[in-house]
Design a protein around this motif. Structure first.
Motif, PDB file in Angstrom:
ATOM      1  N   ILE A 374       0.838  -1.212   0.000  1.00 32.65           N
ATOM      2  CA  ILE A 374       0.000   0.000   0.000  1.00 32.65           C
ATOM      3  C   ILE A 374       0.871   1.261   0.000  1.00 32.65           C
ATOM      4  CG2 ILE A 374      -1.926  -1.132   1.168  1.00 32.65           C
ATOM      5  CD1 ILE A 374      -0.978   0.219   3.796  1.00 32.65           C
ATOM      6  N   ASP A 375       0.270   2.375  -0.445  1.00 28.65           N
ATOM      7  CA  ASP A 375       0.980   3.654  -0.411  1.00 28.65           C
ATOM      8  C   ASP A 375       0.709   4.348   0.926  1.00 28.65           C
ATOM      9  OD1 ASP A 375      -1.580   4.749  -0.559  1.00 28.65           O
ATOM     10  OD2 ASP A 375      -1.421   5.264  -2.687  1.00 28.65           O
ATOM     11  N   GLU A 376       1.208   5.577   1.054  1.00 28.49           N
ATOM     12  CA  GLU A 376       1.078   6.311   2.315  1.00 28.49           C
ATOM     13  C   GLU A 376      -0.383   6.546   2.708  1.00 28.49           C
ATOM     14  OE1 GLU A 376       3.399   7.206   4.386  1.00 28.49           O
ATOM     15  OE2 GLU A 376       5.174   6.694   3.222  1.00 28.49           O
ATOM     16  N   GLU A 377      -1.274   6.587   1.697  1.00 26.39           N
ATOM     17  CA  GLU A 377      -2.693   6.822   1.980  1.00 26.39           C
ATOM     18  C   GLU A 377      -3.455   5.522   2.251  1.00 26.39           C
ATOM     19  OE1 GLU A 377      -1.179   8.679  -0.720  1.00 26.39           O
ATOM     20  OE2 GLU A 377      -0.916  10.091   0.951  1.00 26.39           O
ATOM     21  N   GLY A 378      -2.780   4.389   2.124  1.00 26.16           N
ATOM     22  CA  GLY A 378      -3.435   3.103   2.382  1.00 26.16           C
ATOM     23  C   GLY A 378      -4.022   2.448   1.157  1.00 26.16           C
ATOM     24  N   SER A 379      -3.798   3.039  -0.016  1.00 29.83           N
ATOM     25  CA  SER A 379      -4.345   2.451  -1.254  1.00 29.83           C
ATOM     26  C   SER A 379      -3.419   1.349  -1.768  1.00 29.83           C
ATOM     27  CB  SER A 379      -4.491   3.524  -2.338  1.00 29.83           C
ATOM     28  OG  SER A 379      -5.352   4.555  -1.883  1.00 29.83           O
ATOM     29  N   ASP A 412      -5.594  -3.613  10.907  1.00 31.22           N
ATOM     30  CA  ASP A 412      -6.804  -2.842  10.604  1.00 31.22           C
ATOM     31  C   ASP A 412      -8.064  -3.692  10.837  1.00 31.22           C
ATOM     32  OD1 ASP A 412      -7.320  -4.448   8.361  1.00 31.22           O
ATOM     33  OD2 ASP A 412      -6.582  -2.981   6.913  1.00 31.22           O
ATOM     34  N   LYS A 418       0.046  -4.419   9.190  1.00 30.88           N
ATOM     35  CA  LYS A 418       1.002  -3.549   8.486  1.00 30.88           C
ATOM     36  C   LYS A 418       2.407  -3.828   9.013  1.00 30.88           C
ATOM     37  CE  LYS A 418      -1.927  -0.138   9.384  1.00 30.88           C
ATOM     38  NZ  LYS A 418      -2.519   1.201   9.541  1.00 30.88           N
TER      39      LYS A 418
END
Length: 533
Positions: A374-379, A412, A418
């Motif tokens: 995932i990226d920093e935004e969680g995508s 999550d 994570k």
């Protein structure tokens, strides 16, 4: 294939001991315990906990032992009595030990005499009420036990003075217990082990690993490695500490459950002694990590061993360099299957299949395990792009002991853990760990991952090992600094940097190089970049 994870560690243990009763289970310092003997001795220890102490199921018992025969006896005994095992590093300082004992609320401690002085300094300040002290060869035959323990204590002087207000010897505990263990019926969701993690990055937290987690990971690994793991035919070399979850799962769960023998190495840092212990042993599986592979390959006695029975070499715990992998295969004739995992995942997430190794990757996820980046935004990111690796599966921990906030931050609502590691996943599903998220170096906006630079430096014929960190710089934000251990005292900083330029883009080349006699490491052999920084 569905994995039957709804069993406890104790149920697996009991079935295994019954099936392989007279086969060798654990060997150490020339003495072997069969599965029947491990079952009998662990039962006596469990009966002691149940009948001679005030401990109750669910209480925590800290086990501070290296790789000796007492380790499996004590751990399986504690689990059979319904206790939660707190795996404890024998190299801990008094303050580190006090934190773990206090945080876990441990009510009992089993400790090796050689390291008991640290515990003696702090145990009175904790909830520990039962201290059991054992010596190196306590489970050897009487004469051999007396000889080894006396040499260790009086000739080698490896037992510093210590004094507890109240303690019992392991030998007296085992002699005094005659009654049978009363079976404790745990559930798969009960916590079996509190495994502390994060000590190199901050205050250590206890990962709650349930019976379900541990049995699931055992089945996952055994299935993934089904083409090389055999039943009741293999000898696993166990140099990595069993109190570390990687070694615990491989040796006390996977190899043990298949009826295989584990040769325990109490002090893997003694490379000549290590090589001597392997002489004449038809070992088939070797579990190690990068620094150990390097050290062994430089030892002439090790290089002269008979490797004709070797079927598998496994690496975990830290990144495997191309240089170490190539050298190991040249010496032993066996390629290294690198894997990946974390304390919080019991620990195995990925393994390179024995006959599908892709060097530089940590392999494919084990069965019933999902991974994504995932990226920093969680995508979620597409194939090939680097981002934080997330893991979902039955081996993911229940949470952090008494730290609900930290648990919520790490796992999550959908059960994704994570990892804090930056990774890529290719089109075939192979995972490559780029580096720890926190270790990434930012040079004028360009990302530099220390693993990549370290791997490049390790290719130099005169460099034994290297570690890379980011150092603050007013102009570029950070600069790359390398710490190098070399066999050549004449090697210069300029030569190292010129060598790095052959394979690295300019901004990745170390701006400075510092030579060291050795690099600071954890007890498992993982380099402590934080200390270098």
């Amino acid at each position: 294939m569905t994995l039957d994870c709804n069993r406890t560690v104790v149920e697996v243990f009991t079935e295994t001991c019954s099936q392989f009763a007279d086969s060798p289970a654990f060997t150490c310092l020339g003495h072997t315990l069969t599965f029947r003997e491990v079952e009998h001795l662990s039962g006596r220890f469990a009966a002691f906990l149940q009948q001679k102490t005030n401990l109750k199921p669910g209480d925590r018992i800290a086990v501070q032992l290296p790789n000796v025969l007492q380790y499996p006896v004590v751990v399986f005994g504690a689990l059979r009595a319904g206790m939660i095992v707190v795996n404890t590093n024998p190299l801990y300082t008094s303050s580190e030990l006090k934190h773990q004992l206090t945080d876990s609320g441990a009510r009992a401690l089993v400790v090796l005499a050689n390291v008991a002085s640290a515990a003696a300094d702090v145990v009175a300040e904790t909830d520990v009420e039962e201290v059991i002290v054992t010596e190196l060869a306590d489970l050897h035959p009487p004469l051999k036990s007396l000889l080894i323990n006396s040499v260790v204590k009086y000739i080698k002087k490896l037992v510093p003075a210590f004094s507890f207000a109240s303690s019992r010897s392991f030998k007296s505990v085992m002699k005094a217990t005659k009654a049978e263990v009363q079976p404790h019926h745990a559930t798969p969701e009960d916590v079996a082990i509190l495994q502390y993690t994060g000590g190199t990055t901050g205050v250590a937290k206890g990962a709650m690993l349930t019976h379900h987690n541990l049995v699931a990971n055992m089945l996952q690994v055994n299935q993934q490695m089904g083409d090389v793991f055999r039943k009741n035919q293999d000898i696993f070399i166990a140099p990595l500490p069993l109190y570390h979850i990687y070694a615990y799962t491989i040796h006390c769960m996977c190899a043990f459950s298949l009826g295989n023998e584990n040769l325990l190495i109490p002090n893997p840092r003694d490379i000549p002694g290590f090589a001597k212990a392997l002489k004449g042993v038809p070992f088939t599986c070797f579990v190690g990590l990068n620094t150990l592979f390097n050290a062994l390959c430089r030892n002439e006695d090790f290089r002269a061993l008979d490797f004709s029975h070797m079927r598998l070499s496994s690496s975990g715990g830290m990144a495997l360099t191309h240089h170490a992998a190539k050298q190991w295969e040249e010496v032993t004739g066996t390629p290294v299957c690198e894997g990946y995992g974390l304390t919080e995942t019991s620990p195995v997430v990925c393994i390179n299949p024995r006959y599908g190794i892709r060097l530089g990757t940590v392999g494919l996820p084990v069965p019933q395990t999902q991974v994504k980046v995932i990226d920093e935004e969680g995508s979620e990111l597409p194939v090939g792009e680097a981002g934080e690796l997330c893991v979902k599966g039955p081996q993911v921990m229940k949470g952090y002991w008494q730290r609900s906030d930290a648990t919520a931050e790490a796992i999550d609502a959908q059960g994704w853990f994570k990892t804090g590691d930056i990774a890529t996943i290719d089109a075939d599903g192979y995972v490559k760990i780029v580096d720890r998220k926190k270790d990434m170096i930012n040079v004028s906006g360009f990302k530099v991952f220390p693993n990549e630079v370290e791997d490049a430096l390790a290719e130099h014929p005169d460099i034994i090992e290297a570690a890379v960190v980011g150092m603050e710089d007013e102009e570029s934000g950070e600069l790359v600094k390398a710490f190098v251990v070399s066999t050549n005292s004449a090697l210069t900083e300029k030569q190292v940097r010129e060598f790095a330029r052959q394979s690295l883009t300019a901004y990745k080349v170390p701006s400075s190089v510092e030579f060291r006699d050795e690099l600071p490491k954890t007890n498992v052999g993982k380099v402590l970049r934080r200390e270098l920084k």
